[in-house]
Structures are given as C-alpha cells and as structure tokens.
Design a protein around this motif. Structure first.
Motif, PDB file in Angstrom:
ATOM      1  N   LEU A  94      35.594  41.426  47.447  1.00  0.00           N
ATOM      2  CA  LEU A  94      36.460  41.661  46.404  1.00  0.00           C
ATOM      3  C   LEU A  94      35.625  41.806  44.915  1.00  0.00           C
ATOM      4  CD1 LEU A  94      39.845  39.830  46.651  1.00  0.00           C
ATOM      5  CD2 LEU A  94      39.209  42.007  47.686  1.00  0.00           C
ATOM      6  N   THR A  95      36.015  42.720  43.991  1.00  0.00           N
ATOM      7  CA  THR A  95      35.470  42.836  42.480  1.00  0.00           C
ATOM      8  C   THR A  95      36.732  42.587  41.755  1.00  0.00           C
ATOM      9  OG1 THR A  95      34.056  44.068  41.140  1.00  0.00           O
ATOM     10  CG2 THR A  95      35.710  45.251  42.633  1.00  0.00           C
ATOM     11  N   VAL A  96      36.289  42.215  40.541  1.00  0.00           N
ATOM     12  CA  VAL A  96      37.492  41.714  39.518  1.00  0.00           C
ATOM     13  C   VAL A  96      37.098  42.671  38.344  1.00  0.00           C
ATOM     14  CG1 VAL A  96      38.603  40.014  38.276  1.00  0.00           C
ATOM     15  CG2 VAL A  96      37.754  39.422  40.740  1.00  0.00           C
ATOM     16  N   ALA A  97      38.326  43.328  37.722  1.00  0.00           N
ATOM     17  CA  ALA A  97      37.980  44.192  36.442  1.00  0.00           C
ATOM     18  C   ALA A  97      38.973  43.453  35.390  1.00  0.00           C
ATOM     19  CB  ALA A  97      38.268  45.557  36.726  1.00  0.00           C
ATOM     20  N   ARG A  98      38.588  43.317  34.212  1.00  0.00           N
ATOM     21  CA  ARG A  98      39.501  42.799  33.294  1.00  0.00           C
ATOM     22  C   ARG A  98      40.033  44.031  32.323  1.00  0.00           C
ATOM     23  NH1 ARG A  98      39.085  37.406  32.115  1.00  0.00           N
ATOM     24  NH2 ARG A  98      37.613  36.068  33.253  1.00  0.00           N
ATOM     25  N   GLN A  99      41.461  43.670  32.050  1.00  0.00           N
ATOM     26  CA  GLN A  99      41.899  44.811  31.184  1.00  0.00           C
ATOM     27  C   GLN A  99      43.000  44.056  30.484  1.00  0.00           C
ATOM     28  OE1 GLN A  99      43.158  48.495  32.762  1.00  0.00           O
ATOM     29  NE2 GLN A  99      45.034  48.665  31.230  1.00  0.00           N
ATOM     30  N   GLY A 100      42.687  43.713  29.090  1.00  0.00           N
ATOM     31  CA  GLY A 100      43.384  42.822  28.247  1.00  0.00           C
ATOM     32  C   GLY A 100      43.388  41.636  28.735  1.00  0.00           C
ATOM     33  N   ARG A 101      44.469  40.772  28.886  1.00  0.00           N
ATOM     34  CA  ARG A 101      44.568  39.439  29.485  1.00  0.00           C
ATOM     35  C   ARG A 101      44.878  39.581  30.988  1.00  0.00           C
ATOM     36  NH1 ARG A 101      49.843  37.710  30.436  1.00  0.00           N
ATOM     37  NH2 ARG A 101      51.466  39.114  29.546  1.00  0.00           N
ATOM     38  N   HIS A 102      44.712  40.549  31.317  1.00  0.00           N
ATOM     39  CA  HIS A 102      44.951  40.727  32.987  1.00  0.00           C
ATOM     40  C   HIS A 102      43.633  41.048  33.780  1.00  0.00           C
ATOM     41  CE1 HIS A 102      49.254  40.673  32.515  1.00  0.00           C
ATOM     42  NE2 HIS A 102      49.205  41.874  31.818  1.00  0.00           N
ATOM     43  N   ARG A 103      43.502  40.348  34.985  1.00  0.00           N
ATOM     44  CA  ARG A 103      42.429  40.573  36.027  1.00  0.00           C
ATOM     45  C   ARG A 103      42.851  41.123  37.035  1.00  0.00           C
ATOM     46  NH1 ARG A 103      38.167  36.640  35.715  1.00  0.00           N
ATOM     47  NH2 ARG A 103      38.454  36.375  38.030  1.00  0.00           N
ATOM     48  N   TYR A 104      42.383  42.226  37.491  1.00  0.00           N
ATOM     49  CA  TYR A 104      42.698  42.997  38.491  1.00  0.00           C
ATOM     50  C   TYR A 104      41.565  42.909  39.569  1.00  0.00           C
ATOM     51  CZ  TYR A 104      46.197  44.815  35.377  1.00  0.00           C
ATOM     52  OH  TYR A 104      47.159  45.339  34.704  1.00  0.00           O
ATOM     53  N   HIS A 105      42.191  42.584  41.028  1.00  0.00           N
ATOM     54  CA  HIS A 105      41.582  42.550  42.026  1.00  0.00           C
ATOM     55  C   HIS A 105      41.273  43.854  42.908  1.00  0.00           C
ATOM     56  CE1 HIS A 105      42.327  38.485  40.685  1.00  0.00           C
ATOM     57  NE2 HIS A 105      41.313  38.181  41.286  1.00  0.00           N
ATOM     58  N   ARG A 106      40.312  44.476  43.513  1.00  0.00           N
ATOM     59  CA  ARG A 106      40.350  45.371  44.307  1.00  0.00           C
ATOM     60  C   ARG A 106      39.132  45.197  45.335  1.00  0.00           C
ATOM     61  NH1 ARG A 106      40.052  50.018  40.734  1.00  0.00           N
ATOM     62  NH2 ARG A 106      40.806  51.267  42.670  1.00  0.00           N
ATOM     63  N   LEU A 107      39.225  46.085  46.493  1.00  0.00           N
ATOM     64  CA  LEU A 107      38.105  45.734  47.337  1.00  0.00           C
ATOM     65  C   LEU A 107      36.801  46.404  46.605  1.00  0.00           C
ATOM     66  CD1 LEU A 107      39.842  47.281  50.754  1.00  0.00           C
ATOM     67  CD2 LEU A 107      39.593  45.267  50.197  1.00  0.00           C
ATOM     68  N   ALA A 108      35.774  45.556  47.130  1.00  0.00           N
ATOM     69  CA  ALA A 108      34.353  45.756  46.381  1.00  0.00           C
ATOM     70  C   ALA A 108      33.789  47.039  46.801  1.00  0.00           C
ATOM     71  CB  ALA A 108      33.578  44.718  46.871  1.00  0.00           C
ATOM     72  N   SER A 109      34.177  47.664  47.856  1.00  0.00           N
ATOM     73  CA  SER A 109      33.385  48.996  48.397  1.00  0.00           C
ATOM     74  C   SER A 109      34.223  49.610  49.202  1.00  0.00           C
ATOM     75  CB  SER A 109      31.885  48.544  48.713  1.00  0.00           C
ATOM     76  OG  SER A 109      31.912  47.903  49.875  1.00  0.00           O
ATOM     77  N   PRO A 110      33.744  50.835  49.595  1.00  0.00           N
ATOM     78  CA  PRO A 110      34.291  51.519  50.885  1.00  0.00           C
ATOM     79  C   PRO A 110      33.885  50.831  52.129  1.00  0.00           C
ATOM     80  CG  PRO A 110      33.374  53.058  49.285  1.00  0.00           C
ATOM     81  CD  PRO A 110      33.032  51.800  48.823  1.00  0.00           C
ATOM     82  N   ALA A 111      32.469  50.105  52.228  1.00  0.00           N
ATOM     83  CA  ALA A 111      32.055  49.406  53.341  1.00  0.00           C
ATOM     84  C   ALA A 111      33.167  48.345  53.643  1.00  0.00           C
ATOM     85  CB  ALA A 111      30.658  48.804  52.907  1.00  0.00           C
ATOM     86  N   VAL A 112      33.659  47.639  52.742  1.00  0.00           N
ATOM     87  CA  VAL A 112      34.575  46.538  53.018  1.00  0.00           C
ATOM     88  C   VAL A 112      35.945  47.238  53.717  1.00  0.00           C
ATOM     89  CG1 VAL A 112      36.132  44.894  52.234  1.00  0.00           C
ATOM     90  CG2 VAL A 112      33.791  45.076  51.159  1.00  0.00           C
ATOM     91  N   ALA A 113      36.236  48.157  53.105  1.00  0.00           N
ATOM     92  CA  ALA A 113      37.407  49.102  53.657  1.00  0.00           C
ATOM     93  C   ALA A 113      37.432  49.522  55.079  1.00  0.00           C
ATOM     94  CB  ALA A 113      37.657  50.025  52.758  1.00  0.00           C
ATOM     95  N   ARG A 114      35.858  49.939  55.426  1.00  0.00           N
ATOM     96  CA  ARG A 114      35.455  50.339  56.862  1.00  0.00           C
ATOM     97  C   ARG A 114      35.677  49.171  57.671  1.00  0.00           C
ATOM     98  NH1 ARG A 114      31.669  53.480  54.087  1.00  0.00           N
ATOM     99  NH2 ARG A 114      30.110  52.103  54.686  1.00  0.00           N
TER     100      ARG A 114
END
Length: 241
Positions: free
Chosen positions: A61-81
């Motif tokens: 996973l990778t984390v992105a900050r936006q304001g006071r929130h932290r959003y998690h998403r899959l780190a790469s297409p390789a992880v999805a595959r």
C-alpha cells in the motif's frame, strides 16, 4: 531475485482475512481512509491501523495525505496483478466431498460483478472479455501470451472511440497485455491500454461506477454504444435480447 523469506512474508500479509478484505476493497483503484477500510474488513479502527502499517511497510500500500486525512491505495499495478492472480487461484473449485449435480461457477457470486467490474484501473468481467474478443476479431489488437499490440487499423478504431493512445503509450508502464479474467477464465485487456479503455467508457457515460462495489453498470446509452463498437449484447449477456 525474490527470496523464499520475502515470498513467505508477502503471502502471510495477504493471507490474513482482515488484510485480504482491505486489499480486495482497494482493487477498484480507489484511495480509502483507515476508518473506511476498517469497516470493509469488519475490524476496529485500532486493529485496522496495525494492519495498514504492515501493508504499507511491505510496499503493498501507499499513503497520501490530504488535509488531516490519510488515504490508502494499492502501491502499484503489480500489487493488483498479484491479488487478481490469487483471486483466480482461490476461485478454482476444490474437491467436493458431497457430489452435487450443480457446480458453482468460478469468480464472484454477485451477478453485477461477473458482468462488469473494475480490476484496479482496467475493466474485467463479461464485458471486458467481450471487448477483448471483438478487438482481436476485428484485427484492432493482437494479443500474445505475455503482451499485446495495437495494429494501425486498431489505432484508427480506438481513436474514433475517443481512446487517448498517446497518453496510454507514454511512461514506463506495459502498454497492452492479456489479463486472465478470474470469473470468465479468458483474457481481458490490461496495461495502459486497458486503463484507457475503462477511462473512455466512464468519461463518455457508457459505464457508471456502483457505490461501495467494484461493479460498474452499463448505462442505456452505453449499451447501444458498446453494441455498435464491440457487439456487446449480441454475443454476451447485458440484459438485452
């Protein structure tokens, strides 16, 4: 070279039911908060935070900050595959100790997911397989075991649909490759081209996302457009005769 220790560590991370649930819900390409992922996995926020820390540290996973929130998403297409591959294997029917005249088809039980769903950033399900079949039959795309290419005629056809091939071919990502659909057991198109096809269908209003699900629905206008472009609805199920 991947070591057996690293392989075992990654498998163990994916193998936990709560972490598997979080990873699965992120397969639609969204970025979600820890609270949203906790609800999806059925665990407390505190437990979710521990799981998310492990997945992030492992590079899943990778984390992105936006304001006071932290959003998690899959780190790469390789992880999805990787996850799609695990899903395909997990859906294989195992030995049934009680013989039954009915066998459950592989893949998701939800009919909407079987029809059309997102596979990270590209389209999967019956619709995606029908699109791949049509592109190959028309000579627009050539698919091999590990990759694919768009023919000159295919470039004309895809640009006519509004697919941005210039943007798709930029960058270091694989342009076109077959991806085994885990419910249809036949390939759909992944890579940058697959992502561009999904984006085009969404931008043109042919498909719309289903809230809280990886399923995408074909709109009335999209049903006509997809039939004209790919024959969808004539040789595959879409609710039309």
């Amino acid at each position: 070279m991947v070591t057996t220790t690293a392989l075992a560590r990654t498998a163990a991370l994916v193998g936990d039911p709560a972490r598997a649930g979080m990873l699965a819900v992120l397969m639609d390409g969204r970025a979600l908060t820890a609270a949203e992922l906790a609800r999806a996995a059925g665990v407390t926020p505190q437990t979710a935070s521990g799981h998310l820390a492990q997945l992030t540290e492992a590079g899943l996973l990778t984390v992105a900050r936006q304001g006071r929130h932290r959003y998690h998403r899959l780190a790469s297409p390789a992880v999805a595959r990787m996850l799609e591959g695990v899903m395909a294997v997990a859906a294989e029917p195992g030995p049934d100790p009680v013989p039954s005249p009915r066998t459950r088809p592989p893949g998701p039980r939800d009919a909407a997911l079987r029809e059309a769903r997102t596979c990270y950033d590209h389209l999967a399900g019956r619709l995606a397989v029908a699109m791949a079949d049509a592109l190959v039959a028309q000579g627009a795309v050539e698919l091999g075991a590990d990759g694919g290419a768009v023919t000159p005629a295919g470039e004309v056809f895809l640009r006519g649909l509004g697919v941005d091939l210039a943007a798709s071919s930029s960058g270091r990502r694989v342009f076109c490759r077959p991806c085994l659909d885990w419910s249809e057991r036949r390939p759909h198109i992944a890579g940058a081209l697959g992502a561009a096809l999904l984006a085009t269908c969404l931008d043109r209003g042919w498909l719309r996302r289903t809230e809280g699900s990886r399923a995408v629905a074909v709109t009335p206008g999209g049903r006509l457009a997809l039939r004209q472009a790919f024959g969808y609805g004539q040789a595959c199920a879409c609710g039309d005769p």
